[in-house]
Design a protein around this motif. Structure first.
Motif, PDB file in Angstrom:
ATOM      1  N   GLY A 197       0.819  -1.206   0.000  1.00 22.69           N
ATOM      2  CA  GLY A 197       0.000   0.000   0.000  1.00 22.69           C
ATOM      3  C   GLY A 197       0.852   1.254   0.000  1.00 22.69           C
ATOM      4  O   GLY A 197       2.040   1.222   0.311  1.00 22.69           O
ATOM      5  N   ALA A 198       0.212   2.365  -0.348  1.00 19.30           N
ATOM      6  CA  ALA A 198       0.862   3.669  -0.316  1.00 19.30           C
ATOM      7  C   ALA A 198      -0.208   4.727  -0.090  1.00 19.30           C
ATOM      8  O   ALA A 198      -1.365   4.562  -0.489  1.00 19.30           O
ATOM      9  CB  ALA A 198       1.610   3.946  -1.615  1.00 19.30           C
ATOM     10  N   VAL A 199       0.208   5.820   0.548  1.00 16.91           N
ATOM     11  CA  VAL A 199      -0.677   6.951   0.809  1.00 16.91           C
ATOM     12  C   VAL A 199      -0.180   8.130  -0.018  1.00 16.91           C
ATOM     13  O   VAL A 199       1.038   8.354  -0.128  1.00 16.91           O
ATOM     14  CB  VAL A 199      -0.669   7.303   2.317  1.00 16.91           C
ATOM     15  CG1 VAL A 199      -1.512   8.540   2.592  1.00 16.91           C
ATOM     16  CG2 VAL A 199      -1.169   6.122   3.139  1.00 16.91           C
ATOM     17  N   SER A 200      -1.103   8.869  -0.591  1.00 10.56           N
ATOM     18  CA  SER A 200      -0.717  10.041  -1.383  1.00 10.56           C
ATOM     19  C   SER A 200      -0.057  11.078  -0.480  1.00 10.56           C
ATOM     20  O   SER A 200      -0.283  11.103   0.734  1.00 10.56           O
ATOM     21  CB  SER A 200      -1.937  10.641  -2.085  1.00 10.56           C
ATOM     22  OG  SER A 200      -2.888  11.084  -1.131  1.00 10.56           O
ATOM     23  N   SER A 201       0.747  11.953  -1.072  1.00 12.66           N
ATOM     24  CA  SER A 201       1.485  12.945  -0.289  1.00 12.66           C
ATOM     25  C   SER A 201       0.552  13.929   0.418  1.00 12.66           C
ATOM     26  O   SER A 201       0.906  14.460   1.474  1.00 12.66           O
ATOM     27  CB  SER A 201       2.477  13.698  -1.171  1.00 12.66           C
ATOM     28  OG  SER A 201       1.796  14.378  -2.204  1.00 12.66           O
ATOM     29  N   ASP A 202      -0.658  14.133  -0.120  1.00 13.78           N
ATOM     30  CA  ASP A 202      -1.614  15.019   0.545  1.00 13.78           C
ATOM     31  C   ASP A 202      -2.458  14.278   1.587  1.00 13.78           C
ATOM     32  O   ASP A 202      -3.343  14.856   2.202  1.00 13.78           O
ATOM     33  CB  ASP A 202      -2.504  15.727  -0.472  1.00 13.78           C
ATOM     34  CG  ASP A 202      -3.316  14.760  -1.318  1.00 13.78           C
ATOM     35  OD1 ASP A 202      -3.348  13.536  -1.024  1.00 13.78           O
ATOM     36  OD2 ASP A 202      -3.917  15.219  -2.306  1.00 13.78           O
ATOM     37  N   ARG A 203      -2.174  12.984   1.756  1.00 18.71           N
ATOM     38  CA  ARG A 203      -2.834  12.120   2.734  1.00 18.71           C
ATOM     39  C   ARG A 203      -4.344  12.007   2.500  1.00 18.71           C
ATOM     40  O   ARG A 203      -5.119  11.776   3.432  1.00 18.71           O
ATOM     41  CB  ARG A 203      -2.573  12.582   4.163  1.00 18.71           C
ATOM     42  CG  ARG A 203      -1.214  13.089   4.435  1.00 18.71           C
ATOM     43  CD  ARG A 203      -0.132  12.335   5.057  1.00 18.71           C
ATOM     44  NE  ARG A 203      -0.219  11.417   6.116  1.00 18.71           N
ATOM     45  CZ  ARG A 203       0.371  10.217   6.042  1.00 18.71           C
ATOM     46  NH1 ARG A 203       0.962   9.851   4.937  1.00 18.71           N
ATOM     47  NH2 ARG A 203       0.365   9.411   7.045  1.00 18.71           N
ATOM     48  N   ALA A 204      -4.751  12.130   1.258  1.00 16.64           N
ATOM     49  CA  ALA A 204      -6.168  12.055   0.928  1.00 16.64           C
ATOM     50  C   ALA A 204      -6.614  10.639   0.584  1.00 16.64           C
ATOM     51  O   ALA A 204      -7.775  10.285   0.811  1.00 16.64           O
ATOM     52  CB  ALA A 204      -6.499  12.989  -0.235  1.00 16.64           C
ATOM     53  N   VAL A 205      -5.712   9.824   0.025  1.00 18.34           N
ATOM     54  CA  VAL A 205      -6.084   8.470  -0.381  1.00 18.34           C
ATOM     55  C   VAL A 205      -4.991   7.474  -0.016  1.00 18.34           C
ATOM     56  O   VAL A 205      -3.814   7.820   0.078  1.00 18.34           O
ATOM     57  CB  VAL A 205      -6.365   8.373  -1.901  1.00 18.34           C
ATOM     58  CG1 VAL A 205      -7.549   9.226  -2.301  1.00 18.34           C
ATOM     59  CG2 VAL A 205      -5.156   8.725  -2.708  1.00 18.34           C
ATOM     60  N   ARG A 206      -5.440   6.243   0.183  1.00 18.78           N
ATOM     61  CA  ARG A 206      -4.524   5.112   0.374  1.00 18.78           C
ATOM     62  C   ARG A 206      -4.925   4.053  -0.641  1.00 18.78           C
ATOM     63  O   ARG A 206      -6.115   3.757  -0.803  1.00 18.78           O
ATOM     64  CB  ARG A 206      -4.656   4.528   1.779  1.00 18.78           C
ATOM     65  CG  ARG A 206      -3.779   3.285   1.980  1.00 18.78           C
ATOM     66  CD  ARG A 206      -3.963   2.610   3.341  1.00 18.78           C
ATOM     67  NE  ARG A 206      -3.700   3.543   4.414  1.00 18.78           N
ATOM     68  CZ  ARG A 206      -4.544   3.811   5.412  1.00 18.78           C
ATOM     69  NH1 ARG A 206      -5.722   3.224   5.457  1.00 18.78           N
ATOM     70  NH2 ARG A 206      -4.228   4.667   6.360  1.00 18.78           N
ATOM     71  N   VAL A 207      -3.942   3.515  -1.357  1.00 23.01           N
ATOM     72  CA  VAL A 207      -4.212   2.450  -2.327  1.00 23.01           C
ATOM     73  C   VAL A 207      -3.381   1.232  -1.976  1.00 23.01           C
ATOM     74  O   VAL A 207      -2.347   1.330  -1.312  1.00 23.01           O
ATOM     75  CB  VAL A 207      -3.910   2.886  -3.784  1.00 23.01           C
ATOM     76  CG1 VAL A 207      -4.731   4.092  -4.172  1.00 23.01           C
ATOM     77  CG2 VAL A 207      -2.442   3.149  -3.983  1.00 23.01           C
ATOM     78  N   THR A 208      -3.856   0.099  -2.434  1.00 25.01           N
ATOM     79  CA  THR A 208      -3.131  -1.158  -2.298  1.00 25.01           C
ATOM     80  C   THR A 208      -3.086  -1.804  -3.670  1.00 25.01           C
ATOM     81  O   THR A 208      -4.083  -1.806  -4.391  1.00 25.01           O
ATOM     82  CB  THR A 208      -3.842  -2.102  -1.308  1.00 25.01           C
ATOM     83  OG1 THR A 208      -3.999  -1.424  -0.053  1.00 25.01           O
ATOM     84  CG2 THR A 208      -3.050  -3.378  -1.090  1.00 25.01           C
ATOM     85  N   VAL A 209      -1.902  -2.321  -4.015  1.00 26.23           N
ATOM     86  CA  VAL A 209      -1.747  -3.032  -5.289  1.00 26.23           C
ATOM     87  C   VAL A 209      -1.261  -4.454  -5.018  1.00 26.23           C
ATOM     88  O   VAL A 209      -0.616  -4.722  -4.009  1.00 26.23           O
ATOM     89  CB  VAL A 209      -0.767  -2.314  -6.250  1.00 26.23           C
ATOM     90  CG1 VAL A 209      -1.264  -0.926  -6.595  1.00 26.23           C
ATOM     91  CG2 VAL A 209       0.630  -2.261  -5.682  1.00 26.23           C
ATOM     92  N   GLY A 210      -1.595  -5.340  -5.959  1.00 21.57           N
ATOM     93  CA  GLY A 210      -1.161  -6.724  -5.884  1.00 21.57           C
ATOM     94  C   GLY A 210       0.157  -6.920  -6.610  1.00 21.57           C
ATOM     95  O   GLY A 210       0.767  -5.967  -7.115  1.00 21.57           O
TER      96      GLY A 210
END
Length: 94
Positions: free
Chosen positions: A36-49
């Protein structure tokens, strides 16, 4: 066949078996891997396979409500790219 040749063949077969087991272990690990990673503005978190596919998207703290569509899209893309980069590194290490 000479004794020396038989020993070399046995050693090669043992090394091949060990390599096959290591490959199978790594494939199992990567099949279930996610990062996972969080955007620099801390608005979204995504997870990739393991293939870089987006498997989860989370909007954090309701920040998306005050964002322009372009800003939100940029946040999603940034976090996705970061997660994919991390996953690529993980795959290469594995």
């Amino acid at each position: 066949m000479t004794d020396s040749l038989e020993k070399r063949i046995d050693q090669a077969v043992a090394e091949l078996k060990a390599t096959e087991e290591a490959v199978a272990r790594t494939e199992r690990e990567l099949r279930d891997a996610s990062i996972g990673a969080v955007s620099s503005d801390r608005a979204v978190r995504v997870t990739v396979g393991a293939q870089g596919e987006l498997s989860d998207l989370e909007f954090l703290d309701g920040k998306y409500r005050a964002m322009a569509p372009q800003e939100l899209a940029a946040s999603v893309l940034e976090a996705t790219q970061e997660a994919r980069t991390r996953m690529g590194r993980h795959v290469m290490r594995a």
